[in-house]
Design a protein around this motif. Structure first.
Motif, PDB file in Angstrom:
ATOM      1  N   ARG A  33       1.065  -1.167  -0.108  1.00 45.94           N
ATOM      2  CA  ARG A  33      -0.369   0.413  -0.247  1.00 45.94           C
ATOM      3  C   ARG A  33       0.561   1.313  -0.114  1.00 45.94           C
ATOM      4  NH1 ARG A  33      -3.003  -2.965   3.413  1.00 45.94           N
ATOM      5  NH2 ARG A  33      -2.616  -2.246   5.429  1.00 45.94           N
ATOM      6  N   LEU A  34       1.788   1.253   0.446  1.00 48.64           N
ATOM      7  CA  LEU A  34       2.631   2.231   0.825  1.00 48.64           C
ATOM      8  C   LEU A  34       3.746   2.854  -0.343  1.00 48.64           C
ATOM      9  CD1 LEU A  34       3.917   4.765   2.415  1.00 48.64           C
ATOM     10  CD2 LEU A  34       6.006   2.858   2.880  1.00 48.64           C
ATOM     11  N   LYS A  35       4.160   1.540  -1.462  1.00 41.39           N
ATOM     12  CA  LYS A  35       4.435   1.445  -2.335  1.00 41.39           C
ATOM     13  C   LYS A  35       3.632   1.923  -3.560  1.00 41.39           C
ATOM     14  CE  LYS A  35       7.753  -1.924  -2.550  1.00 41.39           C
ATOM     15  NZ  LYS A  35       8.539  -3.372  -3.056  1.00 41.39           N
ATOM     16  N   TYR A  36       2.456   1.738  -3.241  1.00 42.93           N
ATOM     17  CA  TYR A  36       1.095   2.427  -4.187  1.00 42.93           C
ATOM     18  C   TYR A  36       1.245   3.779  -4.081  1.00 42.93           C
ATOM     19  CZ  TYR A  36      -3.616   2.841  -6.016  1.00 42.93           C
ATOM     20  OH  TYR A  36      -4.980   3.275  -6.970  1.00 42.93           O
ATOM     21  N   LYS A  37       1.300   4.372  -3.077  1.00 41.22           N
ATOM     22  CA  LYS A  37       0.975   5.419  -2.945  1.00 41.22           C
ATOM     23  C   LYS A  37       1.940   6.533  -2.848  1.00 41.22           C
ATOM     24  CE  LYS A  37      -2.611   5.565   1.007  1.00 41.22           C
ATOM     25  NZ  LYS A  37      -2.315   5.420   2.689  1.00 41.22           N
ATOM     26  N   LEU A  38       3.501   5.664  -2.723  1.00 40.83           N
ATOM     27  CA  LEU A  38       4.459   6.481  -3.429  1.00 40.83           C
ATOM     28  C   LEU A  38       4.486   6.624  -4.902  1.00 40.83           C
ATOM     29  CD1 LEU A  38       6.845   5.222  -1.261  1.00 40.83           C
ATOM     30  CD2 LEU A  38       5.925   7.558  -1.217  1.00 40.83           C
ATOM     31  N   ALA A  39       4.031   5.311  -5.970  1.00 42.74           N
ATOM     32  CA  ALA A  39       3.910   5.631  -7.105  1.00 42.74           C
ATOM     33  C   ALA A  39       3.228   7.030  -7.634  1.00 42.74           C
ATOM     34  CB  ALA A  39       3.652   4.791  -7.165  1.00 42.74           C
ATOM     35  N   LYS A  40       2.385   7.050  -6.447  1.00 40.65           N
ATOM     36  CA  LYS A  40       0.614   8.229  -7.118  1.00 40.65           C
ATOM     37  C   LYS A  40       0.780   9.374  -7.125  1.00 40.65           C
ATOM     38  CE  LYS A  40      -2.723   5.193  -8.620  1.00 40.65           C
ATOM     39  NZ  LYS A  40      -3.159   5.816 -10.859  1.00 40.65           N
ATOM     40  N   LYS A  41       2.374   9.514  -6.327  1.00 37.06           N
ATOM     41  CA  LYS A  41       2.572  10.673  -5.656  1.00 37.06           C
ATOM     42  C   LYS A  41       3.610  11.099  -7.137  1.00 37.06           C
ATOM     43  CE  LYS A  41       1.729  10.913  -1.161  1.00 37.06           C
ATOM     44  NZ  LYS A  41       2.870  10.902   0.056  1.00 37.06           N
ATOM     45  N   MET A  42       4.604   9.952  -7.384  1.00 30.31           N
ATOM     46  CA  MET A  42       5.372  10.240  -8.267  1.00 30.31           C
ATOM     47  C   MET A  42       4.833  10.719  -9.651  1.00 30.31           C
ATOM     48  SD  MET A  42       8.307  10.731  -6.945  1.00 30.31           S
ATOM     49  CE  MET A  42       9.709  10.160  -8.016  1.00 30.31           C
ATOM     50  N   GLU A  43       3.516  10.096 -10.198  1.00 34.87           N
ATOM     51  CA  GLU A  43       3.030  10.309 -10.996  1.00 34.87           C
ATOM     52  C   GLU A  43       2.104  11.872 -10.983  1.00 34.87           C
ATOM     53  OE1 GLU A  43      -0.135   6.700 -11.881  1.00 34.87           O
ATOM     54  OE2 GLU A  43       1.441   5.703 -12.056  1.00 34.87           O
ATOM     55  N   ALA A  44       1.891  11.804  -9.786  1.00 32.74           N
ATOM     56  CA  ALA A  44       1.191  13.357 -10.032  1.00 32.74           C
ATOM     57  C   ALA A  44       2.178  14.652  -9.795  1.00 32.74           C
ATOM     58  CB  ALA A  44       0.538  13.352  -8.399  1.00 32.74           C
ATOM     59  N   LYS A  45       3.879  14.358  -9.640  1.00 28.33           N
ATOM     60  CA  LYS A  45       4.694  14.947  -9.710  1.00 28.33           C
ATOM     61  C   LYS A  45       4.704  14.897 -11.030  1.00 28.33           C
ATOM     62  CE  LYS A  45       6.578  15.694  -5.480  1.00 28.33           C
ATOM     63  NZ  LYS A  45       7.637  15.126  -3.726  1.00 28.33           N
ATOM     64  N   ASP A  46       5.285  14.387 -11.853  1.00 29.41           N
ATOM     65  CA  ASP A  46       5.415  14.741 -13.064  1.00 29.41           C
ATOM     66  C   ASP A  46       4.491  14.463 -13.837  1.00 29.41           C
ATOM     67  OD1 ASP A  46       7.656  12.878 -12.544  1.00 29.41           O
ATOM     68  OD2 ASP A  46       6.915  11.455 -13.251  1.00 29.41           O
ATOM     69  N   LYS A  47       3.055  14.476 -14.079  1.00 24.46           N
ATOM     70  CA  LYS A  47       1.945  15.312 -14.530  1.00 24.46           C
ATOM     71  C   LYS A  47       2.627  16.658 -14.281  1.00 24.46           C
ATOM     72  CE  LYS A  47      -2.776  15.037 -15.399  1.00 24.46           C
ATOM     73  NZ  LYS A  47      -3.924  14.316 -15.136  1.00 24.46           N
ATOM     74  N   GLU A  48       2.009  17.297 -12.882  1.00 24.77           N
ATOM     75  CA  GLU A  48       2.740  18.763 -13.340  1.00 24.77           C
ATOM     76  C   GLU A  48       3.779  19.799 -13.525  1.00 24.77           C
ATOM     77  OE1 GLU A  48       2.363  19.229  -8.980  1.00 24.77           O
ATOM     78  OE2 GLU A  48       0.690  18.861  -8.236  1.00 24.77           O
ATOM     79  N   ARG A  49       5.117  18.529 -13.505  1.00 25.11           N
ATOM     80  CA  ARG A  49       6.582  18.971 -14.345  1.00 25.11           C
ATOM     81  C   ARG A  49       5.896  19.343 -15.795  1.00 25.11           C
ATOM     82  NH1 ARG A  49       8.591  15.432 -11.124  1.00 25.11           N
ATOM     83  NH2 ARG A  49       9.917  16.452  -9.360  1.00 25.11           N
TER      84      ARG A  49
END
Length: 236
Positions: free
Chosen positions: A182-198
């Motif tokens: 679950r932690l890995k999933y949350k981190l992956a989602k956060k990274m995807e969101a940051k990449d999208k913002e960039r």
């Protein structure tokens, strides 16, 4: 196994509760090795054998000896002369035993079906009613509880203890790794969101239009050319 007892009644030892519905019989007999014990509390040979059978059964089913009861059930088919004699005998036997009601014609049917000509006799059956051993008295005397393993394999029973332990281990592994996943999933989602913002933002975190990007590129080229020209002048 319950098919053998369809329309019949079995009695639970001590409580004298009757198991007569198909559901009750299935719950009591399903996926188990069945022992049909033909005997009498007054027969000298039965009286010598009964303590051995009692110890045999307890060592396979009683929590004092095993962590989990074996897939084994015993039904007593009485040849006692009176119901009082039958009850007195059962009171000295394990409470898990079942019995054909005293005087029930079904007891005689079982004797004929399995060709019982003497007592004591222990008929060992598979869950589907097929005979594993016609009379296991001598086997129980000589091998004790060890012979149950042979019957279990012949009956093609799956070791319930092994399955429960495996399921428990699998559940334990899931309970340990689930929070990590679950932690890995949350981190992956956060990274995807940051990449999208960039991708959506320009330099400095400010969203830019195509015209702005073109203007920035032109200014960058001009700065490079100017610096180059200045360096060439200094060399001359």
């Amino acid at each position: 196994m319950a098919a053998l007892f369809t329309g019949k009644v079995l009695v639970a030892n001590r409580e004298q509760d009757e198991l007569e519905t198909e559901r009750e019989l299935c719950r009591a007999l399903e996926n188990k090795v069945l022992l049909l014990y033909f005997g009498s509390g007054q027969c000298p040979r039965c009286r010598r054998f009964a303590p051995l059978l009692k110890d045999f059964f307890l060592r396979l089913t009683d929590e004092f000896y095993v962590e989990r009861a074996s897939q084994l059930v015993l039904v007593y088919v009485s040849r006692d002369e009176t119901e009082e004699q039958r009850n007195a005998f059962l009171r000295s036997m394990p409470a898990r035993w079942l019995a054909v009601p005293f005087g029930d014609a079904f007891g005689r049917e079982l004797e004929l079906r399995f060709s019982v000509s003497e007592v004591p006799t222990v008929v060992v059956l598979k869950p589907n009613g097929e005979v594993i051993v016609g009379n296991a008295v001598e086997e129980i005397r000589s091998m004790g509880p060890a012979c149950f393993r042979n019957w279990q394999e012949a009956a093609e029973l799956v070791d319930r203890n092994f399955l429960l332990a495996e399921d428990s281990d699998r559940q334990s592994r899931r309970s340990i790794t689930d929070p990590i996943r679950r932690l890995k999933y949350k981190l992956a989602k956060k990274m995807e969101a940051k990449d999208k913002e960039r991708e959506e933002e320009g330099p400095g975190g400010v969203e830019t239009s195509p015209q702005d990007l073109c203007h920035l590129s032109t200014k960058t080229v001009r700065r490079k050319v100017t610096a180059k020209d200045r360096n060439s002048g200094n060399n001359h």
